[in-house]
Write a protein that holds these residues in place. Structure first.
Motif, mmCIF file in Angstrom:
data_model
loop_
_atom_site.group_PDB
_atom_site.id
_atom_site.type_symbol
_atom_site.label_atom_id
_atom_site.label_comp_id
_atom_site.label_asym_id
_atom_site.label_seq_id
_atom_site.Cartn_x
_atom_site.Cartn_y
_atom_site.Cartn_z
ATOM 1 N N ILE A 21 -2.614 -39.868 -8.012
ATOM 2 C CA ILE A 21 -3.509 -39.054 -7.177
ATOM 3 C C ILE A 21 -3.239 -39.319 -5.700
ATOM 4 C CG2 ILE A 21 -5.914 -38.620 -6.560
ATOM 5 C CD1 ILE A 21 -6.644 -39.329 -9.473
ATOM 6 N N ARG A 22 -3.050 -40.584 -5.333
ATOM 7 C CA ARG A 22 -2.724 -40.907 -3.946
ATOM 8 C C ARG A 22 -1.419 -40.252 -3.520
ATOM 9 N NH1 ARG A 22 -4.418 -47.281 -4.490
ATOM 10 N NH2 ARG A 22 -6.591 -47.076 -3.740
ATOM 11 N N ALA A 23 -0.446 -40.246 -4.432
ATOM 12 C CA ALA A 23 0.845 -39.613 -4.133
ATOM 13 C C ALA A 23 0.657 -38.119 -3.901
ATOM 14 C CB ALA A 23 1.829 -39.862 -5.270
ATOM 15 N N ARG A 24 -0.194 -37.479 -4.699
ATOM 16 C CA ARG A 24 -0.444 -36.042 -4.526
ATOM 17 C C ARG A 24 -1.107 -35.762 -3.180
ATOM 18 N NH1 ARG A 24 -2.547 -32.060 -9.194
ATOM 19 N NH2 ARG A 24 -0.544 -32.816 -9.952
ATOM 20 N N ILE A 25 -2.052 -36.607 -2.800
ATOM 21 C CA ILE A 25 -2.723 -36.435 -1.506
ATOM 22 C C ILE A 25 -1.713 -36.526 -0.367
ATOM 23 C CG2 ILE A 25 -4.385 -37.470 0.093
ATOM 24 C CD1 ILE A 25 -6.014 -38.314 -2.403
ATOM 25 N N ARG A 26 -0.779 -37.495 -0.469
ATOM 26 C CA ARG A 26 0.245 -37.644 0.567
ATOM 27 C C ARG A 26 1.191 -36.449 0.573
ATOM 28 N NH1 ARG A 26 0.433 -42.911 -1.510
ATOM 29 N NH2 ARG A 26 2.353 -42.413 -2.621
ATOM 30 N N GLU A 27 1.620 -36.017 -0.605
ATOM 31 C CA GLU A 27 2.578 -34.910 -0.692
ATOM 32 C C GLU A 27 1.991 -33.617 -0.124
ATOM 33 O OE1 GLU A 27 3.365 -34.832 -4.826
ATOM 34 O OE2 GLU A 27 4.612 -36.642 -4.812
ATOM 35 N N GLN A 28 0.713 -33.386 -0.386
ATOM 36 C CA GLN A 28 0.072 -32.165 0.097
ATOM 37 C C GLN A 28 -0.474 -32.313 1.512
ATOM 38 O OE1 GLN A 28 -2.820 -30.753 -2.761
ATOM 39 N NE2 GLN A 28 -1.345 -30.761 -4.447
ATOM 40 N N GLU A 29 -0.341 -33.525 2.073
ATOM 41 C CA GLU A 29 -0.792 -33.814 3.438
ATOM 42 C C GLU A 29 -2.246 -33.377 3.636
ATOM 43 O OE1 GLU A 29 1.963 -32.134 6.204
ATOM 44 O OE2 GLU A 29 3.628 -33.404 5.539
ATOM 45 N N LEU A 30 -3.079 -33.732 2.661
ATOM 46 C CA LEU A 30 -4.487 -33.355 2.724
ATOM 47 C C LEU A 30 -5.222 -34.213 3.744
ATOM 48 C CD1 LEU A 30 -5.221 -32.880 -1.082
ATOM 49 C CD2 LEU A 30 -4.821 -31.110 0.637
ATOM 50 N N LEU A 31 -6.064 -33.566 4.537
ATOM 51 C CA LEU A 31 -6.806 -34.238 5.595
ATOM 52 C C LEU A 31 -8.252 -34.453 5.171
ATOM 53 C CD1 LEU A 31 -5.478 -32.158 8.621
ATOM 54 C CD2 LEU A 31 -4.619 -34.357 7.776
ATOM 55 N N PRO A 32 -8.952 -35.407 5.794
ATOM 56 C CA PRO A 32 -10.368 -35.604 5.482
ATOM 57 C C PRO A 32 -11.147 -34.300 5.588
ATOM 58 C CG PRO A 32 -9.590 -37.389 6.856
ATOM 59 C CD PRO A 32 -8.465 -36.394 6.791
ATOM 60 N N GLY A 33 -11.957 -34.039 4.562
ATOM 61 C CA GLY A 33 -12.734 -32.802 4.516
ATOM 62 C C GLY A 33 -12.105 -31.726 3.653
#
Length: 260
Positions: A21-33
Motif C-alpha cells: 500500500i505504501r508503494a502504491r501511494i508513492r507510485e501514484q504520488e498521492l498527497l495528504p487529503g
C-alpha cells in the motif's frame, strides 16, 4: 506452536500488505487529503480479503499515514498526521477534526470575568461605560498531543453565566444552542512566530519551535462581533488552506496600467 506460527504468518502478511500500500501511494504520488479509494476497491485491486486489508489499514492509520472515513463521501484518505484547517472558517476545531477522523479535546487553563481593555471595547464594539469580558484560555489537544493555545475574549453581556458551563466543549455550539448567536463571518490574520517560555512549556515543545499565531474577530449573522481570540498552533501539526470560488478578470486597460 501452531498458534504462534499462525500469528507470525498473519503479522508477516500484514507487513507485506502495508509495504504494498505504501508503494502504491508513492507510485501514484498521492498527497495528504487525496483518496486512495474505498476498502472494497482497494482490496479487489490488491487481490486480498477485506479483513486482511483492514489489518494493514489499522497499522497505517496508527502511524497517521491514512484516515478511514465513513459515509457517502468516505474512503481511505492520505494523511501526514496534520490537522487541516481552512482560513476564515467559522467551524469549531473539534468539528474540523471529527470530519478528518481525528479527535480534539480541551483543557481550561483560565476562565475569569474582567474589565474590557481599550482594544476590546473598540474591536468588540462593547456598549456601556465599564464593559466586562470573559477571558478564557484553553489548551487544545489533537489525539492527546498538545496542538494549540487559545485565548478568547467574549462580551459578558452577550453570554450570561457563560463561565458556569462546560468550557471544554465547543464554544460555537453553545453560542448557537444556548444564546442564539450564530457565527457567520471572521476576520483573521496569521503570522509565523516562536513561543515564549510559558507557551513552550504548555505546548511541551523546545524553544525555537515554529508556531503559527492567528488573531481572530468573529461576527454573528447580524454583523455584531462576539469573539476576539488569539490561537497559537504548533506549526508542524497543522495545515492551513484557502479555497477561492472565483476570480476577477482584469480588463486589457487595467492590465496595461499595472505594467507601467
Amino acid at each position: 506452536m501452531e498458534d504462534h506460527t499462525g500469528i507470525r504468518r498473519t503479522r508477516n502478511a500484514t507487513s507485506e500488505l502495508v509495504y504494498r500500500i505504501r508503494a502504491r501511494i508513492r507510485e501514484q504520488e498521492l498527497l495528504p487529503g487525496e483518496k486512495l479509494g474505498s476498502e472494497r476497491a482497494l482490496a479487489d485491486s490488491l487481490g486480498v480479503s477485506r479483513s486482511d486489508l483492514r489489518n494493514a489499514l489499522t497499522v497505517l492509520e496508527s502511524d497517521h499515514e491514512i484516515i478511514r472515513k465513513i459515509g457517502r463521501a468516505g474512503g481511505i484518505v492520505i494523511s501526514d498526521g496534520r490537522l487541516e484547517r481552512n482560513i476564515n472558517t467559522v467551524e469549531s476545531l473539534p468539528t474540523i477534526a471529527r470530519r478528518q477522523g481525528m479527535r480534539v479535546s480541551s483543557k481550561v487553563l483560565q476562565a475569569v470575568i474582567a474589565p474590557a481593555s481599550v482594544s476590546d471595547v473598540r474591536l468588540l464594539r462593547l456598549p456601556g461605560e465599564h464593559p466586562m469580558i470573559y477571558d478564557i484560555t484553553r489548551l487544545r489537544y489533537i489525539e492527546n498531543r498538545p496542538l494549540s493555545l487559545e485565548r478568547s475574549h467574549l462580551p459578558a453581556y452577550l453570554f450570561p453565566l457563560f463561565l458556569t458551563r462546560d468550557l471544554t466543549t465547543p464554544f460555537y455550539t453553545m453560542f448557537e444552542r444556548d444564546y442564539g448567536v450564530y457565527p457567520c463571518n471572521v476576520d483573521e490574520t496569521l503570522e509565523s512566530v516562536v513561543g515564549d517560555e510559558q507557551e513552550n512549556e504548555l505546548l511541551q515543545i523546545e524553544a525555537g519551535t515554529p508556531l503559527m499565531r492567528i488573531h481572530r474577530i468573529a461576527y454573528a449573522s447580524d454583523g455584531c462581533p462576539f469573539e476576539r481570540a488569539t490561537d497559537v498552533y504548533i506549526a508542524d501539526r497543522m495545515r492551513f488552506t484557502m479555497h477561492h470560488s472565483g476570480y476577477v478578470r482584469l480588463s486589457a486597460t487595467s492590465t496595461q496600467n499595472m505594467t507601467k
